[in-house]
Design a protein around this motif. Structure first.
Motif, PDB file in Angstrom:
ATOM      1  N   UNK A 189       0.833  -1.212   0.000  1.00 29.12           N
ATOM      2  CA  UNK A 189       0.000   0.000   0.000  1.00 29.12           C
ATOM      3  C   UNK A 189       0.870   1.264   0.000  1.00 29.12           C
ATOM      4  N   UNK A 190       1.905   1.221  -0.832  1.00 29.56           N
ATOM      5  CA  UNK A 190       2.876   2.314  -0.873  1.00 29.56           C
ATOM      6  C   UNK A 190       3.462   2.407  -2.271  1.00 29.56           C
ATOM      7  N   UNK A 191       3.688   3.635  -2.722  1.00 29.33           N
ATOM      8  CA  UNK A 191       4.397   3.874  -3.983  1.00 29.33           C
ATOM      9  C   UNK A 191       5.526   4.850  -3.746  1.00 29.33           C
ATOM     10  N   UNK A 192       6.704   4.527  -4.267  1.00 29.17           N
ATOM     11  CA  UNK A 192       7.855   5.380  -4.006  1.00 29.17           C
ATOM     12  C   UNK A 192       7.978   6.472  -5.064  1.00 29.17           C
ATOM     13  N   UNK A 193       8.388   7.655  -4.594  1.00 33.99           N
ATOM     14  CA  UNK A 193       8.662   8.785  -5.478  1.00 33.99           C
ATOM     15  C   UNK A 193      10.168   8.988  -5.576  1.00 33.99           C
ATOM     16  N   UNK A 194      10.847   8.843  -4.427  1.00 36.79           N
ATOM     17  CA  UNK A 194      12.299   8.943  -4.390  1.00 36.79           C
ATOM     18  C   UNK A 194      12.910   7.542  -4.465  1.00 36.79           C
ATOM     19  N   UNK A 195      14.222   7.465  -4.286  1.00 39.86           N
ATOM     20  CA  UNK A 195      14.951   6.206  -4.344  1.00 39.86           C
ATOM     21  C   UNK A 195      14.488   5.238  -3.260  1.00 39.86           C
ATOM     22  N   UNK A 196      14.298   3.980  -3.623  1.00 41.93           N
ATOM     23  CA  UNK A 196      13.953   2.965  -2.630  1.00 41.93           C
ATOM     24  C   UNK A 196      15.085   2.756  -1.636  1.00 41.93           C
ATOM     25  N   UNK A 197      16.329   2.962  -2.069  1.00 41.67           N
ATOM     26  CA  UNK A 197      17.439   2.851  -1.125  1.00 41.67           C
ATOM     27  C   UNK A 197      17.299   3.877  -0.008  1.00 41.67           C
ATOM     28  N   UNK A 198      16.803   5.061  -0.351  1.00 43.63           N
ATOM     29  CA  UNK A 198      16.544   6.069   0.667  1.00 43.63           C
ATOM     30  C   UNK A 198      15.467   5.623   1.639  1.00 43.63           C
ATOM     31  N   UNK A 199      14.425   4.991   1.105  1.00 44.88           N
ATOM     32  CA  UNK A 199      13.360   4.460   1.962  1.00 44.88           C
ATOM     33  C   UNK A 199      13.932   3.414   2.914  1.00 44.88           C
ATOM     34  N   UNK A 200      14.772   2.507   2.388  1.00 41.04           N
ATOM     35  CA  UNK A 200      15.381   1.473   3.236  1.00 41.04           C
ATOM     36  C   UNK A 200      16.196   2.106   4.366  1.00 41.04           C
ATOM     37  N   UNK A 201      16.945   3.165   4.034  1.00 40.36           N
ATOM     38  CA  UNK A 201      17.752   3.839   5.059  1.00 40.36           C
ATOM     39  C   UNK A 201      16.860   4.445   6.141  1.00 40.36           C
ATOM     40  N   UNK A 202      15.808   5.123   5.718  1.00 44.71           N
ATOM     41  CA  UNK A 202      14.903   5.756   6.684  1.00 44.71           C
ATOM     42  C   UNK A 202      14.233   4.722   7.590  1.00 44.71           C
ATOM     43  N   UNK A 203      14.011   3.521   7.061  1.00 47.09           N
ATOM     44  CA  UNK A 203      13.325   2.482   7.825  1.00 47.09           C
ATOM     45  C   UNK A 203      14.264   1.675   8.718  1.00 47.09           C
ATOM     46  N   UNK A 204      15.569   1.797   8.517  1.00 46.07           N
ATOM     47  CA  UNK A 204      16.503   0.953   9.272  1.00 46.07           C
ATOM     48  C   UNK A 204      17.425   1.719  10.205  1.00 46.07           C
ATOM     49  N   UNK A 205      17.839   2.934   9.810  1.00 47.00           N
ATOM     50  CA  UNK A 205      18.686   3.728  10.706  1.00 47.00           C
ATOM     51  C   UNK A 205      17.860   4.204  11.900  1.00 47.00           C
ATOM     52  N   UNK A 206      18.480   4.450  13.040  1.00 42.12           N
ATOM     53  CA  UNK A 206      17.714   4.860  14.218  1.00 42.12           C
ATOM     54  C   UNK A 206      17.132   6.260  14.076  1.00 42.12           C
ATOM     55  N   UNK A 207      16.009   6.476  14.743  1.00 38.50           N
ATOM     56  CA  UNK A 207      15.359   7.781  14.775  1.00 38.50           C
ATOM     57  C   UNK A 207      15.762   8.504  16.053  1.00 38.50           C
ATOM     58  N   UNK A 208      15.882   9.835  15.979  1.00 36.95           N
ATOM     59  CA  UNK A 208      16.257  10.634  17.140  1.00 36.95           C
ATOM     60  C   UNK A 208      15.053  11.421  17.649  1.00 36.95           C
ATOM     61  N   UNK A 209      14.842  11.355  18.953  1.00 33.49           N
ATOM     62  CA  UNK A 209      13.724  12.044  19.587  1.00 33.49           C
ATOM     63  C   UNK A 209      14.211  12.731  20.860  1.00 33.49           C
TER      64      UNK A 209
END
Length: 388
Positions: free
Chosen positions: A168-188
């Motif tokens: 239920x998703x379509x990519x506009x930018x690079x999928x590699x970028x999506x993978x990075x956003x989903x795997x690297x830690x988030x800062x809060x």
């Protein structure tokens, strides 16, 4: 004002198209290594303001020759060029803005050019996409209206208007970028402390008119400079919006090692990276193509002013322009960087130095300019008087 746009991809072309609408813009130079698509774009616009020029971004002399034509340069190249473009723009005495990107240290390196930019009388603003970018500007605007900021919550995502299984998703930018956003830690920020939390975690459900109940979860990179800018507040978090079930499905792919940058498996005597396999499998399934996309956003900023507890909420839903075929993500991104570049060129932004968007872009003017372009950001205010 003369503006150079580096990169004639989707974002660069859309920014150039927006720039030529401004009577104060005398000339727009659209520069790319492959000029064929840029020439076709120029012919479609039929504007004498737009000039297509050849650029080899890997050649410093070529970059310099193009940049020095401008008063302001919009960098829509791949993010690995961000620091080099900023440095050359400084040397040429040209203001520069970029789209940011998921790369460690690039934004910090550009912000470290602050003193040199002051000396040169130049303004540098990195991270002018949607997240970071739009969200920084809106957050800075809302926070600036409070005496004390306590909590900031940012929800934003690019989603298909008509979702299709399995993701239920379509990519506009690079999928590699999506993978990075989903795997690297988030800062809060939590209770005033900077923490790392796993991406794809802490899923919550949020109602959006027309799209129903979406899910929000942590992803990396979106907050960029904001955890430092607002380091004295209690809580700050950024989450990505998707349709329900998306995060759980992607978490399984992460757990199985498919997004690992270094994991390889041997298939019939050939070593293959699992990440490459995942990218090639998902690309045809998730490509946006001619489908309609939307960008949805909700930012909540709570604090105090004049003996009141106040919460500012900003909501936005923007969709693909059916007439022009320009995606919602391209509109939100390219209009943001174009508007800010024009603010610098027109003198509305006159501070010199290197700044993150939340500290320099006037949010009220930005929101008005985006509305002129059909991207409406709506503010609501909730006030509660202090109890005596």
């Amino acid at each position: 004002m003369k503006v150079v746009v580096l990169g004639a991809g989707l974002m660069g072309k859309q920014a150039a198209g927006d720039l030529i609408q401004n009577d104060e813009v005398e000339k727009v130079f659209l520069a790319d290594l492959d000029t064929e698509k840029a020439v076709a774009f120029k012919q479609k616009l039929d504007s004498n303001k737009l000039e297509v020029i050849h650029l080899d971004a890997k050649d410093e002399q070529s970059l310099r020759a193009v940049i020095e034509k401008a008063d302001v340069v919009i960098n829509a190249l791949f993010y690995t060029f961000n620091v080099k473009v900023a440095e050359i723009a400084l040397e040429c005495g040209v203001h520069a803005v970029d789209l940011g990107g998921h790369i460690g240290g690039a934004t910090d390196a550009i912000l470290e050019l602050h003193e040199k930019a002051l000396e040169q009388g130049v303004t540098l603003i990195p991270d002018l996409g949607v997240a970071p970018g739009m969200i920084n500007i809106i957050t800075g605007y809302g926070a600036g209206k409070l005496d004390r900021v306590n909590d900031i919550k940012i929800l934003v995502g690019g989603i298909p208007v008509h979702p299709e299984p399995p993701l239920q998703y379509n990519h506009v930018f690079s999928l590699d970028g999506v993978f990075d956003h989903y795997t690297d830690p988030s800062h809060v920020l939590r209770d005033g402390k900077l923490l790392e939390v796993p991406s794809l975690s802490e899923i919550e459900h949020v109602e959006f008119e027309e799209f129903g109940e979406l899910e929000a979860f942590h992803t990396s990179g979106g907050t960029s400079t904001m955890t430092e800018t607002f380091s004295d507040i209690d809580n700050l978090e950024y989450k990505t919006l998707r349709y329900k079930g998306h995060a759980e499905k992607f978490q399984l792919l992460v757990d199985l090692g498919f997004t690992d940058r270094n994991k390889t498996v041997e298939v019939e005597g050939q070593k293959v990276k699992t990440r490459d396999v995942l990218r090639e499998v998902l690309t045809p399934i998730t490509v946006l193509g001619d489908k309609e996309d939307a960008v949805v956003l909700r930012i909540t900023i709570s604090g105090t002013k004049n003996n009141e507890d106040i919460t500012f909420t900003y909501n936005m839903v923007t969709k693909k322009d059916r007439q022009s075929g320009v995606t919602a993500m391209a509109r939100a991104t390219a209009f943001t960087i174009s508007v800010v570049a024009q603010m610098i060129g027109a003198g509305l932004i006159d501070k010199r130095g290197s700044y993150p968007p939340e500290l320099i872009v006037p949010g009220d003017a930005y929101i008005r300019e985006m509305a002129k372009r059909g991207v409406e950001i709506k503010e609501t205010v909730q006030r509660t008087a202090f109890q005596q």
